[in-house]
Design a protein around this motif. Sequence first.
Motif, mmCIF file in Angstrom:
data_model
loop_
_atom_site.group_PDB
_atom_site.id
_atom_site.type_symbol
_atom_site.label_atom_id
_atom_site.label_comp_id
_atom_site.label_asym_id
_atom_site.label_seq_id
_atom_site.Cartn_x
_atom_site.Cartn_y
_atom_site.Cartn_z
ATOM 1 N N GLU A 159 7.842 5.431 22.437
ATOM 2 C CA GLU A 159 7.501 6.633 23.204
ATOM 3 C C GLU A 159 8.742 7.346 23.728
ATOM 4 O O GLU A 159 9.825 6.769 23.847
ATOM 5 N N SER A 160 8.548 8.596 24.077
ATOM 6 C CA SER A 160 9.637 9.428 24.590
ATOM 7 C C SER A 160 10.199 8.853 25.882
ATOM 8 O O SER A 160 9.444 8.477 26.784
ATOM 9 N N LEU A 161 11.522 8.793 25.979
ATOM 10 C CA LEU A 161 12.160 8.315 27.204
ATOM 11 C C LEU A 161 11.960 9.321 28.342
ATOM 12 O O LEU A 161 11.617 8.950 29.464
ATOM 13 N N LEU A 162 12.136 10.590 28.053
ATOM 14 C CA LEU A 162 12.002 11.615 29.088
ATOM 15 C C LEU A 162 10.576 11.726 29.605
ATOM 16 O O LEU A 162 10.362 12.130 30.750
ATOM 17 N N PHE A 163 9.588 11.365 28.771
ATOM 18 C CA PHE A 163 8.206 11.434 29.206
ATOM 19 C C PHE A 163 7.980 10.552 30.434
ATOM 20 O O PHE A 163 7.128 10.837 31.271
ATOM 21 N N GLY A 164 8.754 9.471 30.538
ATOM 22 C CA GLY A 164 8.633 8.579 31.690
ATOM 23 C C GLY A 164 9.330 9.098 32.924
ATOM 24 O O GLY A 164 9.227 8.485 33.994
ATOM 25 N N PHE A 165 10.046 10.235 32.808
ATOM 26 C CA PHE A 165 10.783 10.808 33.937
ATOM 27 C C PHE A 165 10.443 12.289 34.078
ATOM 28 O O PHE A 165 11.302 13.164 33.910
ATOM 29 N N PRO A 166 9.191 12.589 34.400
ATOM 30 C CA PRO A 166 8.804 14.004 34.514
ATOM 31 C C PRO A 166 9.553 14.737 35.613
ATOM 32 O O PRO A 166 9.641 15.969 35.588
ATOM 33 N N GLU A 167 10.105 14.011 36.566
ATOM 34 C CA GLU A 167 10.855 14.658 37.652
ATOM 35 C C GLU A 167 12.148 15.299 37.142
ATOM 36 O O GLU A 167 12.781 16.092 37.856
ATOM 37 N N TYR A 168 12.549 14.959 35.913
ATOM 38 C CA TYR A 168 13.762 15.541 35.334
ATOM 39 C C TYR A 168 13.423 16.407 34.125
ATOM 40 O O TYR A 168 14.226 16.516 33.189
ATOM 41 N N ARG A 169 12.273 17.051 34.148
ATOM 42 C CA ARG A 169 11.857 17.865 33.008
ATOM 43 C C ARG A 169 12.813 19.031 32.761
ATOM 44 O O ARG A 169 12.879 19.565 31.653
ATOM 45 N N ASP A 170 13.596 19.409 33.800
ATOM 46 C CA ASP A 170 14.572 20.489 33.607
ATOM 47 C C ASP A 170 15.688 20.103 32.651
ATOM 48 O O ASP A 170 16.412 20.970 32.150
ATOM 49 N N LEU A 171 15.840 18.794 32.383
ATOM 50 C CA LEU A 171 16.881 18.328 31.470
ATOM 51 C C LEU A 171 16.419 18.340 30.017
ATOM 52 O O LEU A 171 17.223 18.123 29.112
ATOM 53 N N ALA A 172 15.145 18.559 29.801
ATOM 54 C CA ALA A 172 14.601 18.484 28.438
ATOM 55 C C ALA A 172 15.204 19.575 27.553
ATOM 56 O O ALA A 172 15.230 20.751 27.918
ATOM 57 N N ASP A 173 15.727 19.142 26.428
ATOM 58 C CA ASP A 173 16.182 20.068 25.399
ATOM 59 C C ASP A 173 15.921 19.402 24.051
ATOM 60 O O ASP A 173 15.352 18.310 23.990
ATOM 61 N N GLU A 174 16.311 20.051 22.996
ATOM 62 C CA GLU A 174 15.997 19.533 21.666
ATOM 63 C C GLU A 174 16.580 18.140 21.450
ATOM 64 O O GLU A 174 15.905 17.248 20.911
ATOM 65 N N LYS A 175 17.821 17.918 21.872
ATOM 66 C CA LYS A 175 18.465 16.620 21.651
ATOM 67 C C LYS A 175 17.838 15.531 22.512
ATOM 68 O O LYS A 175 17.525 14.443 22.034
ATOM 69 N N ARG A 176 17.679 15.811 23.798
ATOM 70 C CA ARG A 176 17.151 14.782 24.699
ATOM 71 C C ARG A 176 15.687 14.450 24.390
ATOM 72 O O ARG A 176 15.236 13.338 24.659
ATOM 73 N N SER A 177 14.986 15.369 23.836
ATOM 74 C CA SER A 177 13.589 15.119 23.501
ATOM 75 C C SER A 177 13.453 14.085 22.389
ATOM 76 O O SER A 177 12.377 13.539 22.182
ATOM 77 N N ARG A 178 14.530 13.819 21.684
ATOM 78 C CA ARG A 178 14.502 12.809 20.625
ATOM 79 C C ARG A 178 14.713 11.392 21.149
ATOM 80 O O ARG A 178 14.514 10.419 20.428
ATOM 81 N N LEU A 179 15.135 11.289 22.398
ATOM 82 C CA LEU A 179 15.388 9.964 22.964
ATOM 83 C C LEU A 179 14.079 9.213 23.173
ATOM 84 O O LEU A 179 13.110 9.753 23.691
ATOM 85 N N THR A 180 14.072 7.933 22.783
ATOM 86 C CA THR A 180 12.917 7.071 23.007
ATOM 87 C C THR A 180 13.328 5.885 23.865
ATOM 88 O O THR A 180 14.517 5.617 24.071
ATOM 89 N N VAL A 181 12.343 5.158 24.349
ATOM 90 C CA VAL A 181 12.612 3.939 25.109
ATOM 91 C C VAL A 181 13.365 2.938 24.242
ATOM 92 O O VAL A 181 14.236 2.207 24.726
ATOM 93 N N HIS A 182 13.060 2.917 22.954
ATOM 94 C CA HIS A 182 13.779 2.042 22.013
ATOM 95 C C HIS A 182 15.278 2.282 22.074
ATOM 96 O O HIS A 182 16.073 1.330 22.007
#
Length: 360
Positions: free
Chosen positions: A109-132
């Motif tokens: 699953e998406s790493l950023l999805f677990g940190f909605p408080e930092y949704r302002d950091l979401a961009d194309e590259k960071r959206s590819r980060l997973t918990v793995h």
Amino acid sequence: MAPPLQLASGQQYPTLPSDQFANDVVRRLDQAVAERRVWNLHGLLVLQNGKLIVERYFEGQDRERGVGDLGSVKFSAETLHDLRSCSKSIVALLYGIALQQGKVPAPEESLLFGFPEYRDLADEKRSRLTVHHALSMTMGIDWDESSLPYADPRNSEIAMDAAPDRYRYILERPIVDTPGSHWTYCGGAPALLARLIAKGTGKSLHDFARESLFDPLGMGPTQWAAGPDGEPFAASGARMSVRDFSRIGTLMLSGGQLDGHQIVPAEWIRRCTTPVVSSDELRRYGYQWFLLDVAFGKPKGWAAGRLERMWMAQGEGGQRLFIIPALQLVIALTAGNYETEDQWIPPTRVLREIVLASIS
């Protein structure tokens, strides 16, 4: 003499006082200490097939994470000791327990999805980060924890600890490599994992560790150091006795089970110890565990006498947990050689020249 090592069930690890393996380990250890081929060891415990082979304690200089120098300490079976980065390997086990409970995102699953408080950091590259990517330290972020000493405020882990918001600090690092392609040693990765555990379980990292792992293993007192912000040093703050440290190794060998009770899912143990990426020429990395092959025994021509897979938790200053499944061998070691270039030598010699050299 220290009291017998107790299992969670109240049983004692059986000892082998006349075993030749134990005798050889003690002889080689005493000689190495006398010749100063190993130095500032604090504690050593060796188990094989669930039996206590050797348990030794020493006196030496020590430090405590977040506290500083402790001076000279006379160590015993009850003395708590920093595990430093061996803490990362424990965080991975805790993540597996929380995952089974449905409290944290799956590795895919998406790493950023677990940190909605930092949704302002979401961009194309960071959206590819997973918990793995966090579990395997392959996030590809700009992170330097290896070329700079921990006394240097520019060291990424130290800068993370000093940041107003350590989790934003990690997640806003520039992505300089394709996630999943290469390994970069990163204390920010277990910090994110620990935060997901705390958010999902509603408990502090240490409270969850006590409830789900340490207490079921029958551990004595433990600590987990935290920063001035109250957030745990997830990557390096665990403290426990060498005896309790060895219980982690015993649990790993049993596939996460103790007395018929599944503490860590067996499948998660497998994932932690399955190579994901190479960390250097010799070592691979799973989920917060180092994996490598060790050679020992009388050489056969140009080849080693024997080559076996080893799982390793490794911490600054010489903290080590060596686990060799084929030998049912656990070696738990603490030391005080912090911030020295040769700190790797004593634990390596204990493994190769003292323990493995004593196996016939």
